[in-house]
Motif scaffolding. Structure first.
Motif, PDB file in Angstrom:
ATOM      1  N   ASN A 167      -2.606 -15.009 -82.265  1.00  0.00           N
ATOM      2  CA  ASN A 167      -3.889 -14.389 -81.925  1.00  0.00           C
ATOM      3  C   ASN A 167      -3.625 -13.197 -80.999  1.00  0.00           C
ATOM      4  N   LEU A 168      -4.249 -12.068 -81.302  1.00  0.00           N
ATOM      5  CA  LEU A 168      -4.100 -10.861 -80.487  1.00  0.00           C
ATOM      6  C   LEU A 168      -5.448 -10.470 -79.909  1.00  0.00           C
ATOM      7  N   ASP A 169      -5.508 -10.329 -78.597  1.00  0.00           N
ATOM      8  CA  ASP A 169      -6.688  -9.792 -77.915  1.00  0.00           C
ATOM      9  C   ASP A 169      -6.285  -8.468 -77.296  1.00  0.00           C
ATOM     10  N   MET A 170      -7.176  -7.479 -77.425  1.00  0.00           N
ATOM     11  CA  MET A 170      -6.894  -6.148 -76.882  1.00  0.00           C
ATOM     12  C   MET A 170      -8.057  -5.686 -76.025  1.00  0.00           C
ATOM     13  N   ASN A 171      -7.720  -4.881 -75.039  1.00  0.00           N
ATOM     14  CA  ASN A 171      -8.732  -4.275 -74.190  1.00  0.00           C
ATOM     15  C   ASN A 171      -8.171  -2.971 -73.647  1.00  0.00           C
ATOM     16  N   THR A 172      -9.044  -2.021 -73.400  1.00  0.00           N
ATOM     17  CA  THR A 172      -8.622  -0.781 -72.757  1.00  0.00           C
ATOM     18  C   THR A 172      -9.525  -0.513 -71.572  1.00  0.00           C
ATOM     19  N   SER A 173      -8.967   0.137 -70.585  1.00  0.00           N
ATOM     20  CA  SER A 173      -9.751   0.584 -69.437  1.00  0.00           C
ATOM     21  C   SER A 173      -9.214   1.932 -68.989  1.00  0.00           C
ATOM     22  N   THR A 174     -10.068   2.659 -68.292  1.00  0.00           N
ATOM     23  CA  THR A 174      -9.720   4.005 -67.849  1.00  0.00           C
ATOM     24  C   THR A 174     -10.070   4.170 -66.380  1.00  0.00           C
ATOM     25  N   ASN A 175      -9.185   4.803 -65.641  1.00  0.00           N
ATOM     26  CA  ASN A 175      -9.430   5.160 -64.245  1.00  0.00           C
ATOM     27  C   ASN A 175      -9.262   6.661 -64.100  1.00  0.00           C
ATOM     28  N   LYS A 176     -10.255   7.311 -63.503  1.00  0.00           N
ATOM     29  CA  LYS A 176     -10.116   8.742 -63.229  1.00  0.00           C
ATOM     30  C   LYS A 176      -9.362   8.874 -61.912  1.00  0.00           C
ATOM     31  N   LEU A 177      -8.176   9.494 -61.957  1.00  0.00           N
ATOM     32  CA  LEU A 177      -7.338   9.617 -60.770  1.00  0.00           C
ATOM     33  C   LEU A 177      -7.710  10.832 -59.946  1.00  0.00           C
ATOM     34  N   GLU A 178      -7.996  11.923 -60.633  1.00  0.00           N
ATOM     35  CA  GLU A 178      -8.477  13.158 -60.019  1.00  0.00           C
ATOM     36  C   GLU A 178      -9.066  13.998 -61.137  1.00  0.00           C
ATOM     37  N   GLU A 179      -9.586  15.159 -60.818  1.00  0.00           N
ATOM     38  CA  GLU A 179     -10.212  15.996 -61.843  1.00  0.00           C
ATOM     39  C   GLU A 179      -9.217  16.303 -62.957  1.00  0.00           C
ATOM     40  N   GLY A 180      -9.544  15.855 -64.166  1.00  0.00           N
ATOM     41  CA  GLY A 180      -8.709  16.132 -65.325  1.00  0.00           C
ATOM     42  C   GLY A 180      -7.488  15.241 -65.471  1.00  0.00           C
ATOM     43  N   VAL A 181      -7.348  14.225 -64.623  1.00  0.00           N
ATOM     44  CA  VAL A 181      -6.195  13.319 -64.689  1.00  0.00           C
ATOM     45  C   VAL A 181      -6.717  11.881 -64.768  1.00  0.00           C
ATOM     46  N   TYR A 182      -6.262  11.168 -65.817  1.00  0.00           N
ATOM     47  CA  TYR A 182      -6.776   9.830 -66.088  1.00  0.00           C
ATOM     48  C   TYR A 182      -5.639   8.860 -66.327  1.00  0.00           C
ATOM     49  N   THR A 235      -3.206  14.126 -68.564  1.00  0.00           N
ATOM     50  CA  THR A 235      -3.958  15.281 -68.089  1.00  0.00           C
ATOM     51  C   THR A 235      -4.775  15.784 -69.265  1.00  0.00           C
ATOM     52  N   ILE A 236      -6.097  15.831 -69.071  1.00  0.00           N
ATOM     53  CA  ILE A 236      -7.007  16.216 -70.148  1.00  0.00           C
ATOM     54  C   ILE A 236      -8.056  17.159 -69.573  1.00  0.00           C
ATOM     55  N   SER A 237      -8.221  18.304 -70.220  1.00  0.00           N
ATOM     56  CA  SER A 237      -9.262  19.231 -69.777  1.00  0.00           C
ATOM     57  C   SER A 237      -9.772  20.024 -70.970  1.00  0.00           C
ATOM     58  N   GLY A 238     -10.919  20.658 -70.775  1.00  0.00           N
ATOM     59  CA  GLY A 238     -11.485  21.521 -71.800  1.00  0.00           C
ATOM     60  C   GLY A 238     -12.160  20.793 -72.936  1.00  0.00           C
ATOM     61  N   LEU A 239     -12.503  19.504 -72.748  1.00  0.00           N
ATOM     62  CA  LEU A 239     -13.172  18.738 -73.793  1.00  0.00           C
ATOM     63  C   LEU A 239     -14.615  18.464 -73.395  1.00  0.00           C
ATOM     64  N   GLU A 240     -15.482  18.417 -74.399  1.00  0.00           N
ATOM     65  CA  GLU A 240     -16.853  17.972 -74.166  1.00  0.00           C
ATOM     66  C   GLU A 240     -16.799  16.495 -73.788  1.00  0.00           C
ATOM     67  N   GLU A 241     -17.867  15.994 -73.173  1.00  0.00           N
ATOM     68  CA  GLU A 241     -17.855  14.610 -72.684  1.00  0.00           C
ATOM     69  C   GLU A 241     -17.589  13.609 -73.807  1.00  0.00           C
ATOM     70  N   GLN A 242     -18.219  13.801 -74.973  1.00  0.00           N
ATOM     71  CA  GLN A 242     -18.023  12.876 -76.093  1.00  0.00           C
ATOM     72  C   GLN A 242     -16.570  12.918 -76.581  1.00  0.00           C
ATOM     73  N   GLU A 243     -15.986  14.114 -76.651  1.00  0.00           N
ATOM     74  CA  GLU A 243     -14.584  14.249 -77.062  1.00  0.00           C
ATOM     75  C   GLU A 243     -13.660  13.590 -76.044  1.00  0.00           C
ATOM     76  N   LEU A 244     -13.985  13.739 -74.769  1.00  0.00           N
ATOM     77  CA  LEU A 244     -13.180  13.126 -73.707  1.00  0.00           C
ATOM     78  C   LEU A 244     -13.207  11.602 -73.840  1.00  0.00           C
ATOM     79  N   HIS A 245     -14.407  11.030 -74.062  1.00  0.00           N
ATOM     80  CA  HIS A 245     -14.511   9.575 -74.221  1.00  0.00           C
ATOM     81  C   HIS A 245     -13.699   9.104 -75.422  1.00  0.00           C
TER      82      HIS A 245
END
Length: 161
Positions: free
Chosen positions: A46-61, A90-100
């Motif tokens: 059985n495999l269970d998966m989960n993801t989470s995201t933390n914003k470390l600073e502007e443009g860095v996750y 490091t991610i920048s220049g994306l619309e909010e939906q693209e970032l998600h």
């Protein structure tokens, strides 16, 4: 004037970079050993998966992919392997939906092969046969999750009216 426009275009262009990929946490348990090794091996995995995201600073996750693999043999837990594979992006220049989408599907896609290899290694070191987890379509999982959230939002709006 042209230099200023070019600088604005470069600034607005999407940027993506992997700063680091690392194992944040890992554990392996074989609670019924050594008795589990004396039985015929016909596991149910059985495999269970989960993801989470933390914003470390502007443009860095930091994106964390958690995999929990449980193997049961004859209704007994043979092993439990858990890995938190993380990455700093490091991610920048994306619309909010693209970032998600990038954080929810693209980054986990990058992390999965590392987590898969770590699980396989832990299982082998525990003296069990290799576990080759099948590839995962994180884009499809992300789309499914978004549809579920939209349905829940619509249901809660209807309940309020």
């Amino acid at each position: 004037m042209a230099e200023n426009e070019q600088a604005q275009q470069e600034q607005a262009a999407p940027q993506f970079a992997i700063q680091r990929i690392y194992t944040k946490d890992s554990s392996f348990e074989a609670p019924n050993s050594p008795a589990v090794f004396t039985k015929q091996w016909q596991p149910e995995i059985n495999l269970d998966m989960n993801t989470s995201t933390n914003k470390l600073e502007e443009g860095v996750y930091e994106v964390i992919l958690t995999l929990t693999v449980t193997a049961k043999n004859a209704e007994e837990t043979a092993f439990l392997a858990e890995i938190q594979q993380a990455g700093i992006f490091t991610i920048s220049g994306l619309e909010e939906q693209e970032l998600h989408h990038t954080l929810g599907a693209f980054c986990p896609n990058i992390l999965f092969p590392y987590a898969r290899e770590t699980v396989d290694s832990m299982v082998n070191k525990g003296s069990f046969p290799a576990v080759m987890l099948a590839p995962v379509n994180f884009d499809a999982l992300y789309a499914q999750q978004m549809q579920q959230r939209m349905a829940e939002a619509e249901a809660s709006q209807e309940a309020q009216h």
